[in-house]
Scaffold this motif. Sequence first.
Motif, PDB file in Angstrom:
ATOM      1  N   SER A 133       1.294  -1.506   0.276  1.00 14.04           N
ATOM      2  CA  SER A 133       0.554   0.035   0.025  1.00 14.04           C
ATOM      3  C   SER A 133       1.044   1.258  -0.234  1.00 14.04           C
ATOM      4  CB  SER A 133      -0.904   0.508   0.795  1.00 14.04           C
ATOM      5  OG  SER A 133      -0.125   0.068   2.398  1.00 14.04           O
ATOM      6  N   LEU A 134       1.921   1.385   0.606  1.00 17.96           N
ATOM      7  CA  LEU A 134       3.295   2.233   0.727  1.00 17.96           C
ATOM      8  C   LEU A 134       3.818   2.795  -1.293  1.00 17.96           C
ATOM      9  CD1 LEU A 134       4.721   4.696   1.631  1.00 17.96           C
ATOM     10  CD2 LEU A 134       5.998   2.753   2.900  1.00 17.96           C
ATOM     11  N   ILE A 135       3.741   1.521  -1.370  1.00 23.96           N
ATOM     12  CA  ILE A 135       4.439   1.461  -2.981  1.00 23.96           C
ATOM     13  C   ILE A 135       3.238   2.098  -3.765  1.00 23.96           C
ATOM     14  CG2 ILE A 135       5.405   0.901  -4.770  1.00 23.96           C
ATOM     15  CD1 ILE A 135       6.346  -2.021  -3.191  1.00 23.96           C
ATOM     16  N   SER A 136       2.289   1.825  -3.599  1.00 30.77           N
ATOM     17  CA  SER A 136       1.242   2.797  -4.253  1.00 30.77           C
ATOM     18  C   SER A 136       0.738   3.879  -4.429  1.00 30.77           C
ATOM     19  CB  SER A 136      -0.073   1.854  -4.563  1.00 30.77           C
ATOM     20  OG  SER A 136      -0.839   1.592  -3.343  1.00 30.77           O
ATOM     21  N   TRP A 137       0.809   4.176  -2.730  1.00 29.29           N
ATOM     22  CA  TRP A 137       0.872   6.158  -2.699  1.00 29.29           C
ATOM     23  C   TRP A 137       2.251   6.955  -3.141  1.00 29.29           C
ATOM     24  CZ3 TRP A 137       3.232   7.911   2.011  1.00 29.29           C
ATOM     25  CH2 TRP A 137       2.448   9.336   2.068  1.00 29.29           C
ATOM     26  N   ALA A 138       3.452   6.194  -2.552  1.00 29.45           N
ATOM     27  CA  ALA A 138       4.510   7.159  -2.446  1.00 29.45           C
ATOM     28  C   ALA A 138       5.280   6.663  -3.641  1.00 29.45           C
ATOM     29  CB  ALA A 138       5.240   6.659  -1.058  1.00 29.45           C
ATOM     30  N   ARG A 139       5.288   6.140  -4.659  1.00 29.85           N
ATOM     31  CA  ARG A 139       6.133   5.919  -6.135  1.00 29.85           C
ATOM     32  C   ARG A 139       6.152   6.557  -6.453  1.00 29.85           C
ATOM     33  NH1 ARG A 139       3.606   0.240  -9.157  1.00 29.85           N
ATOM     34  NH2 ARG A 139       1.751   1.882  -9.655  1.00 29.85           N
ATOM     35  N   VAL A 164      13.683  12.416  -2.593  1.00 26.52           N
ATOM     36  CA  VAL A 164      12.060  12.431  -1.991  1.00 26.52           C
ATOM     37  C   VAL A 164      12.281  11.337  -1.201  1.00 26.52           C
ATOM     38  CG1 VAL A 164       9.314  11.774  -2.109  1.00 26.52           C
ATOM     39  CG2 VAL A 164      10.808  12.435  -4.321  1.00 26.52           C
ATOM     40  N   GLU A 165      10.995  11.839  -0.170  1.00 26.08           N
ATOM     41  CA  GLU A 165      11.292  10.922   1.840  1.00 26.08           C
ATOM     42  C   GLU A 165       9.711  10.713   1.713  1.00 26.08           C
ATOM     43  OE1 GLU A 165      14.926  10.637   4.362  1.00 26.08           O
ATOM     44  OE2 GLU A 165      15.558  12.976   3.012  1.00 26.08           O
ATOM     45  N   LYS A 166       9.101   9.440   1.916  1.00 26.46           N
ATOM     46  CA  LYS A 166       7.790  10.074   2.769  1.00 26.46           C
ATOM     47  C   LYS A 166       8.027   9.043   3.641  1.00 26.46           C
ATOM     48  CE  LYS A 166       5.542  11.799  -1.387  1.00 26.46           C
ATOM     49  NZ  LYS A 166       4.849  11.348  -2.495  1.00 26.46           N
ATOM     50  N   ARG A 170       9.106   3.982   5.116  1.00 22.86           N
ATOM     51  CA  ARG A 170       9.780   5.039   5.014  1.00 22.86           C
ATOM     52  C   ARG A 170      10.120   4.671   3.490  1.00 22.86           C
ATOM     53  NH1 ARG A 170      16.431   6.928   4.754  1.00 22.86           N
ATOM     54  NH2 ARG A 170      15.471   8.461   4.168  1.00 22.86           N
ATOM     55  N   TYR A 171       9.961   5.724   2.087  1.00 22.48           N
ATOM     56  CA  TYR A 171       9.955   5.707   1.465  1.00 22.48           C
ATOM     57  C   TYR A 171      10.897   6.717   0.415  1.00 22.48           C
ATOM     58  CZ  TYR A 171       9.317   6.215  -3.673  1.00 22.48           C
ATOM     59  OH  TYR A 171       9.208   5.662  -5.247  1.00 22.48           O
ATOM     60  N   VAL A 172      12.320   5.961  -0.145  1.00 21.27           N
ATOM     61  CA  VAL A 172      13.315   7.105  -0.188  1.00 21.27           C
ATOM     62  C   VAL A 172      13.211   6.770  -2.031  1.00 21.27           C
ATOM     63  CG1 VAL A 172      15.856   8.076  -0.404  1.00 21.27           C
ATOM     64  CG2 VAL A 172      14.208   7.620   2.068  1.00 21.27           C
ATOM     65  N   SER A 173      13.075   7.732  -2.923  1.00 19.88           N
ATOM     66  CA  SER A 173      13.120   7.555  -4.079  1.00 19.88           C
ATOM     67  C   SER A 173      14.355   8.976  -4.536  1.00 19.88           C
ATOM     68  CB  SER A 173      12.469   8.046  -4.925  1.00 19.88           C
ATOM     69  OG  SER A 173      12.554   8.404  -6.155  1.00 19.88           O
ATOM     70  N   TYR A 174      15.020   8.591  -5.136  1.00 13.93           N
ATOM     71  CA  TYR A 174      16.602   8.670  -5.245  1.00 13.93           C
ATOM     72  C   TYR A 174      16.907   8.588  -7.073  1.00 13.93           C
ATOM     73  CZ  TYR A 174      18.752   6.826  -0.843  1.00 13.93           C
ATOM     74  OH  TYR A 174      18.855   6.500   0.108  1.00 13.93           O
ATOM     75  N   GLY A 175      16.004  10.075  -7.475  1.00  8.95           N
ATOM     76  CA  GLY A 175      16.311  10.306  -8.881  1.00  8.95           C
ATOM     77  C   GLY A 175      16.785  12.036  -8.962  1.00  8.95           C
ATOM     78  N   GLU A 176      16.070  12.762  -9.669  1.00  8.73           N
ATOM     79  CA  GLU A 176      16.697  14.126  -9.707  1.00  8.73           C
ATOM     80  C   GLU A 176      16.813  14.718  -8.338  1.00  8.73           C
ATOM     81  OE1 GLU A 176      15.881  16.653 -13.351  1.00  8.73           O
ATOM     82  OE2 GLU A 176      16.534  14.333 -14.465  1.00  8.73           O
ATOM     83  N   LEU A 199      -1.112   6.465   8.923  1.00 14.20           N
ATOM     84  CA  LEU A 199      -2.021   7.854   8.446  1.00 14.20           C
ATOM     85  C   LEU A 199      -0.061   8.041   7.736  1.00 14.20           C
ATOM     86  CD1 LEU A 199      -0.722   9.792  12.700  1.00 14.20           C
ATOM     87  CD2 LEU A 199      -2.950   9.612  10.779  1.00 14.20           C
ATOM     88  N   TYR A 200      -0.596   8.558   6.147  1.00  9.35           N
ATOM     89  CA  TYR A 200       0.570   9.481   5.090  1.00  9.35           C
ATOM     90  C   TYR A 200       0.971  10.704   5.504  1.00  9.35           C
ATOM     91  CZ  TYR A 200      -2.003   5.001   3.278  1.00  9.35           C
ATOM     92  OH  TYR A 200      -2.214   3.667   3.348  1.00  9.35           O
TER      93      TYR A 200
END
Length: 216
Positions: free
Chosen positions: A3-9, A146-148, A137-143, A181-182
């Motif tokens: 559920s976190l992946i679908s919300w935060a990616r 992003v942390e959520k 904790r979700y982290v995306s290493y793009g340009e 809680l998101y």
Amino acid sequence: MASLISWARDSPWCTDGISVRNLKITLQHSTDAWQRSAKQPAHLSVSLSLREPFASAASSDTVDDSTVHYGKLSKALLRKFSETPGSSATTGIWRAFSAIEDALLEEVASKEALMNVLVELMLPKGSMFGDGVALSRYVSYGEVKVEKYVMQLKDVRIPTLVGVNPHERQMKQPLVVNLWLYDVAETALDKFSDLERMLIKKLTREDDRTNVFRNA
């Protein structure tokens, strides 16, 4: 964690990935269900989404630089939480997440190799009336990095009055509540016991004759 992946990616999950699940660690100074700063057990799960497919490792059936060795990943994480109690690496939920990222980037993979990282800490003793607390904790290493964060109270059992008919007001009925809680702030990650208390207070009001869910 799905559920976190679908919300935060913020980028596709995943090209190729590596996961380790339910590593048993100890958080030296977290908040327990009594709102005390205390040592408590946790189960740690980590999923890595790699930027490039590990085709060479798959074709040769060897662990090369195109992938991440899950054994090395597990050992790096366990080693981080076996450090001296009270060190900055192991105190508090946000510091624990920071320590996990340090272990990944120092010993396992670079930011250039990673696309997304998903981390879940499950605290079985974090809830007074439920099965535990999950902090993700979700982290995306793009340009731009992003942390959520997500907080979940799991299967909180609350006896409360449900309904408006006289016979329904004579006895409390058990409710099993899951609450997410998101986009939680870093500074609020240790406040899960406050959240549980607020949830129980809301759902055990007896001064309102309307359905209990109106109070939630």
